[in-house]
Each structure stands twice: as structure tokens, then as C-alpha cells.
Design an enzyme around this catalytic site. Sequence first.
Site, PDB file in Angstrom:
ATOM      1  CG  ASP A 149     -27.084   8.786  18.295  1.00 20.00           C
ATOM      2  OD1 ASP A 149     -28.373   9.050  18.378  1.00 20.00           O
ATOM      3  OD2 ASP A 149     -27.310   8.716  19.266  1.00 20.00           O
ATOM      4  CG  HIS A 159     -32.808  15.617  11.789  1.00 12.67           C
ATOM      5  ND1 HIS A 159     -32.242  14.046  12.226  1.00 12.67           N
ATOM      6  CD2 HIS A 159     -34.056  15.387  11.644  1.00 12.67           C
ATOM      7  CE1 HIS A 159     -32.727  13.327  12.815  1.00 12.67           C
ATOM      8  NE2 HIS A 159     -34.239  14.071  13.205  1.00 12.67           N
ATOM      9  CG  LEU A 167     -16.330   6.467   0.162  1.00 12.38           C
ATOM     10  CD1 LEU A 167     -15.546   5.165   0.602  1.00 12.38           C
ATOM     11  CD2 LEU A 167     -17.000   7.590  -0.343  1.00 12.38           C
TER      12      LEU A 167
HETATM   13  C1  FPP Z   1     -29.879  10.241  14.522  1.00  5.78           C
HETATM   14  O1  FPP Z   1     -30.168  11.791  15.354  1.00  5.78           O
HETATM   15  C2  FPP Z   1     -29.694  10.596  13.474  1.00  5.78           C
HETATM   16  C3  FPP Z   1     -31.125   9.706  12.234  1.00  5.78           C
HETATM   17  C4  FPP Z   1     -32.393   8.879  12.840  1.00  5.78           C
HETATM   18  C5  FPP Z   1     -30.872  10.756  10.856  1.00  5.78           C
HETATM   19  C6  FPP Z   1     -29.921  10.474  10.206  1.00  5.78           C
HETATM   20  C7  FPP Z   1     -29.812  11.666   9.240  1.00  5.78           C
HETATM   21  C8  FPP Z   1     -29.080  12.261   8.916  1.00  5.78           C
HETATM   22  C9  FPP Z   1     -27.481  12.404   9.689  1.00  5.78           C
HETATM   23  C10 FPP Z   1     -29.410  13.190   7.368  1.00  5.78           C
HETATM   24  C11 FPP Z   1     -29.100  12.877   6.671  1.00  5.78           C
HETATM   25  C12 FPP Z   1     -28.771  11.452   6.181  1.00  5.78           C
HETATM   26  C13 FPP Z   1     -28.298  11.052   4.961  1.00  5.78           C
HETATM   27  C14 FPP Z   1     -27.689   9.829   4.502  1.00  5.78           C
HETATM   28  C15 FPP Z   1     -28.749  12.005   3.935  1.00  5.78           C
HETATM   29  P1  FPP Z   1     -31.296  11.916  16.046  1.00  5.78           P
HETATM   30  O2  FPP Z   1     -32.126  12.631  15.973  1.00  5.78           O
HETATM   31  O3  FPP Z   1     -31.180  10.006  16.794  1.00  5.78           O
HETATM   32  O4  FPP Z   1     -30.495  12.160  17.749  1.00  5.78           O
HETATM   33  P2  FPP Z   1     -31.777  11.881  19.264  1.00  5.78           P
HETATM   34  O5  FPP Z   1     -30.356  10.744  19.616  1.00  5.78           O
HETATM   35  O6  FPP Z   1     -30.070  13.126  19.760  1.00  5.78           O
HETATM   36  O7  FPP Z   1     -32.794  12.188  19.152  1.00  5.78           O
END
Ligand code: FPP
Length: 257
Positions: A29, A46, A140
Site C-alpha cells: 500500500d 506504481h 520460492l
Molecule cells: C497500492 O498503492 C498499490 C496498488 C493498488 C498497486 C500495487 C501494484 C504494484 C506495487 C506494482 C506492481 C505489482 C506487481 C505484482 C508487478 P495505492 O495506489 O493504493 O496507494 P495509496 O493508498 O497511496 O493510494
Amino acid sequence: MSNFQTEDGRITGRVAGGAAPRHVAIIMDGNGRWAERLGQPRTFGHHRGVDRVREIIRAAPDLGVGILTLFAFSTENWRRPHYEVSVLMRLFKRYIIREVEDLDHERVRVRFIGEREGLPGDLQRVMAQMEERTRGNDRLLLQIALNYGSRKELVRAARHLAAEAAAGRLAPGEIGEDEFAGALYTAGVPDPDLVIRTSGEQRISNFLLWQAAYAEYAFVEECWPEFTPELFAAVLDRFANRERRFGAIAVDGAAGG
Ligand code: FPP
């Protein structure tokens, strides 16, 4: 059962010898907030998040972790702005295409959990190819939760079992915890021992509700793009010193919880 059980079936009060958790699940997150703090678009977060995903996967086996589950996209994330969702979908696809070779080389087996049908067709295809290519690996097990929601997973399992019962293949009285667990996306995979959530939020957010019934939780202040392998190692160290009793009485006689 659990790897914290002794041979005679007792539950040990403390993780033996400061052992690493066998299965770690992470709610990644804070990408968006981290980027906004830097005056950048959310999608910048991201992209940095993907760099961390790579590093954490690489670090996990060396830290003694055998199964890593990453929450990449929830069934609720479709409510985000269209542009952000489409960037994420492209980013997942690119990640898979770019990483498949290296992950296979590092003997990582990849498995996706969640509802595939709702995802773009080209993404579904590369997901299936990645699973197929890495199927035989054993260093893994990496589970990537994509279009995943725990309540939907539970409903799906209940429907499957009900259909089996209606077809006469299963008596309702035979449905127990093992049968239920076997109808989840995670069938056959041991439950997480530790769930980590980054960015300071303290919520479960519909993630592994059944599987994490006895998990420990670690909430860390850093956002996902700041979650380095060193920080990961520090969280695992903290976990190794916690007591886990699975509702039983600890071996040293302290009250269970
Ligand atoms: C949370 O941050 C993250 C996500 C919704 C996307 C997760 C994706 C990645 C970490 C990138 C790639 C993953 C893989 C498996 C290749 P948020 O956008 O909810 O942050 P916020 O809470 O600050 O809005």
C-alpha cells in the site's frame, strides 16, 4: 498443519530458533501517496512499486521465506480512475513479460490468485504462460493476487461446494475446514504466518480472510516504494521473536491467546 508444531503435536510457544515465517503475505500500500508527496503523478509510485516487487522477491528465499503472496490489484481497485487502472494493467503485463525469464532462472514458481475473467485477455494470456513456464520451480512459491477479493473467493468456494453437494458428489455433513480450504484459490498452499501492510494503514482490506485467521500482522509506516529488502529483513526479525500459540497454551505455560 503448521511448521511450528513439534513432532508430538504440541504447538511451540515461540518460533523455534528465531525461524523465518514460511509464508509471508504483503499488502503493498501507499504507492499513490508516496508519489503525490514527491509532487509526482500516482502512476510514478506504481512504477517504483514494481522495482520493490523485484527486490523483495529476490530477497525472500535468502531470508528463509518459502511462499510470498503479494496483493497487486483488488476487486475494489476497478473503482479507481480509468487512466490509473489501464496503467496498472499495462504495467502488470509488462512486468510478466520482462520478468518471466529471470524468475524461472531463479526457480520461482508463479501462481496467480483472483478472478481472471475480469482481466484484459492479453494479460490473462501472459499470466497463464508465466504459470506454465515456472510450474516446476521450487525455490520460492510466488502468489500474485490480481483482481482478488477475499469475500468473492469465499462465495465462490461456497457455490462450488454447494454444486458438488447438489450433484450428489459430496454430502453436506462431509464439508469441513479442509474441504472449504480446498475450494479456495489458495488450495494446497499453507496459510500465511505473517501479513505485512505498508503505508501505516491498519486494515485487512478483504485480503486472505480465511487463510490469515491465525497470521501475525505487521503494519509498517513506510510506503511500498520505500519498502527495501533491509526493512523486510527487519520485519521478519521482529516476527521471529513473537509468540504464536494458535489459540493453544504456550509450551512455557503462559496463557494462550
Ligand atoms: C497500492 O498503492 C498499490 C496498488 C493498488 C498497486 C500495487 C501494484 C504494484 C506495487 C506494482 C506492481 C505489482 C506487481 C505484482 C508487478 P495505492 O495506489 O493504493 O496507494 P495509496 O493508498 O497511496 O493510494
